[in-house]
Design an enzyme around this catalytic site. Structure first.
Site, short mmCIF file in Angstrom:
data_model
loop_
_atom_site.label_atom_id
_atom_site.label_comp_id
_atom_site.label_asym_id
_atom_site.label_seq_id
_atom_site.Cartn_x
_atom_site.Cartn_y
_atom_site.Cartn_z
N LYS A 196 13.79 -7.55 6.69
CA LYS A 196 12.47 -7.19 7.20
C LYS A 196 12.34 -5.69 7.43
O LYS A 196 11.24 -5.13 7.37
CB LYS A 196 12.18 -7.96 8.51
CG LYS A 196 12.17 -9.48 8.33
CD LYS A 196 11.22 -9.88 7.23
CE LYS A 196 11.53 -11.23 6.66
NZ LYS A 196 10.73 -11.53 5.46
N ARG A 224 1.83 6.13 -3.15
CA ARG A 224 1.01 5.94 -4.36
C ARG A 224 -0.48 5.98 -4.04
O ARG A 224 -1.31 5.72 -4.91
CB ARG A 224 1.38 4.61 -5.01
CG ARG A 224 2.80 4.57 -5.54
CD ARG A 224 3.21 3.17 -5.94
NE ARG A 224 2.40 2.66 -7.02
CZ ARG A 224 1.84 1.45 -7.04
NH1 ARG A 224 2.01 0.63 -6.02
NH2 ARG A 224 1.13 1.04 -8.07
N LYS A 281 -2.34 3.99 -2.26
CA LYS A 281 -3.01 2.69 -2.31
C LYS A 281 -3.43 2.31 -0.89
O LYS A 281 -3.01 1.28 -0.34
CB LYS A 281 -2.06 1.64 -2.89
CG LYS A 281 -1.53 1.96 -4.27
CD LYS A 281 -2.62 1.85 -5.33
CE LYS A 281 -2.05 2.06 -6.71
NZ LYS A 281 -3.10 1.94 -7.77
N GLN A 327 -4.57 -1.14 0.42
CA GLN A 327 -3.57 -2.19 0.63
C GLN A 327 -3.03 -2.19 2.06
O GLN A 327 -2.38 -3.16 2.47
CB GLN A 327 -2.40 -1.99 -0.35
CG GLN A 327 -2.80 -1.97 -1.81
CD GLN A 327 -3.28 -3.32 -2.29
OE1 GLN A 327 -2.98 -4.35 -1.70
NE2 GLN A 327 -4.04 -3.34 -3.38
N HIS A 379 -1.42 -6.74 6.42
CA HIS A 379 -0.17 -6.17 5.89
C HIS A 379 0.67 -5.54 7.00
O HIS A 379 1.86 -5.82 7.13
CB HIS A 379 -0.50 -5.12 4.82
CG HIS A 379 0.69 -4.44 4.25
ND1 HIS A 379 1.41 -4.94 3.19
CD2 HIS A 379 1.32 -3.28 4.62
CE1 HIS A 379 2.42 -4.13 2.92
NE2 HIS A 379 2.38 -3.12 3.77
N HIS A 401 1.86 -8.13 9.71
CA HIS A 401 2.92 -8.98 9.17
C HIS A 401 4.27 -8.25 9.18
O HIS A 401 5.28 -8.78 9.66
CB HIS A 401 2.55 -9.40 7.74
CG HIS A 401 3.61 -10.18 7.04
ND1 HIS A 401 4.20 -9.73 5.88
CD2 HIS A 401 4.21 -11.36 7.32
CE1 HIS A 401 5.12 -10.60 5.48
NE2 HIS A 401 5.14 -11.61 6.34
N LYS A 444 -0.39 -14.85 -9.25
CA LYS A 444 -0.33 -14.15 -7.96
C LYS A 444 -0.97 -14.96 -6.84
O LYS A 444 -0.42 -15.05 -5.73
CB LYS A 444 -1.01 -12.79 -8.07
CG LYS A 444 -0.96 -11.99 -6.76
CD LYS A 444 -1.66 -10.65 -6.90
CE LYS A 444 -1.62 -9.89 -5.58
NZ LYS A 444 -2.32 -8.58 -5.67
N THR A 503 0.09 -16.75 -2.49
CA THR A 503 -0.63 -16.84 -1.23
C THR A 503 -0.81 -18.29 -0.81
O THR A 503 -0.69 -18.63 0.38
CB THR A 503 -2.01 -16.16 -1.34
OG1 THR A 503 -1.84 -14.82 -1.81
CG2 THR A 503 -2.71 -16.13 0.01
#
Length: 306
Positions: A128, A141, A143, A146, A151, A154, A208, A212
């Site tokens: 983790k 990058r 992004k 995201q 995210h 978590h 993908k 989920t």
């Protein structure tokens, strides 16, 4: 003022004594293991992670995104191997010990297979920390989209909560969520490793959304098992069972919302878009048909021109 100071001192003293008491009931089998004895390393890394999330995008704002293709391929492959190792270790050891998947109490014995499970759970906890790399790559990058609440929530909470697991309950029913989640992460990091190879490979990765779905199934099953353990009085720390139920509810809500937005809503929008596009493509022929009908009389013959 003096009474307030005394009350604060008493509260801090009681809190510290409670902390010492919790240490006294911690699992002695993992004592001395890396980052286990004190919560400070886990808290420090979590704080650094949150700082990275807040500051990283600002530092990258006027910079070009990094090309991390080779690094990401190596990272995803390594995480895939690590999670496969954890899952297999937990599966083999729990099978040999004939663990109960519904309710398995913590035995605190030094059997080699019990230590094997504790060792795999420790690696799961450490994984983790490694998973913070997911967020680092998003930042480098650029992004930023995201970096959702889901995210960050978590990643930050999983690392902290699994320190509690390896500290107090490194075996028993702890093995099951770690094992199942590791299996799912093998699939997940395989997907991201292949996607990192480029668009010529990514276009074939149609599965993908099923990752989920698997995660949602995992959380739902864990929720049901947690409720069942509370109802049946499973010999496992009860406060952890309640915490599991609350945590799984939060994941079901957040991941469910993500799935609805990412796949169901987008699917409807795509259907509406392509439907409108098809109507637009057909419109010239439709207009021509209407024009022809105007030129025809009621019997279907062309009207005579004068």
């Amino acid at each position: 003022m003096a009474s307030l100071l005394n009350a604060t001192t008493t509260m801090l003293s009681d809190g510290y004594n409670f902390y010492l008491w919790t240490l006294s009931i911690a699992d002695k089998r993992t004592r001395g293991w890396l980052m286990v004895d004190s919560p400070l390393p886990t808290l420090a890394y979590t704080v650094l992670y949150l700082i990275m999330v807040m500051v990283g995008p600002k530092l990258m704002k006027n910079r070009k995104p990094f090309d991390l293709k080779k690094v990401m391929i190596a990272y995803n492959l390594s995480m895939c191997v690590l999670n496969a190792f954890i899952a297999v270790e937990l599966l083999v050891a729990s099978t040999r010990l004939k663990y109960n998947y519904i309710c398995q109490p913590v035995t605190f014995i030094n059997h080699k297979e019990e230590i094997r499970i504790a060792n795999a759970v420790w690696w799961y906890y450490i994984s983790k920390l490694f998973e913070f790399g997911d967020t680092l790559f998003f930042v480098l990058r650029k992004k930023d989209r995201q970096l959702s609440f889901l995210h960050v929530y978590h990643h930050a909470t999983m690392f902290s909560l699994w320190w509690i697991g390896i500290k107090w309950v490194p075996s028993g029913s702890t093995f099951l969520p770690a094992m199942v989640n590791s299996f799912i992460h093998v699939l997940m990091y395989s997907y991201y490793g292949l996607a990192a190879l480029g668009p010529h490979v990514a276009r074939y990765l149609w599965w993908k959304k099923y990752l989920t779905i698997l995660q949602l199934i995992q959380f739902t099953v864990a929720l049901i098992m947690g409720v069942n353990s509370i109802r049946s009085g499973c010999d496992f720390p009860m406060w952890m069972q309640y915490a599991l139920v609350v945590y799984m509810v939060s994941f079901i809500v957040l991941f469910g919302n993500f799935y609805a937005k990412a796949y169901i809503k987008k699917g409807r929008e795509s259907l509406a878009f392509y439907g409108a596009a098809n109507m637009a493509l057909c419109r010239p022929s439709m207009d021509l048909e209407v024009e022809n009908r105007k030129r025809l009389n009621g019997n279907g013959h062309h009207k005579k021109t004068q």
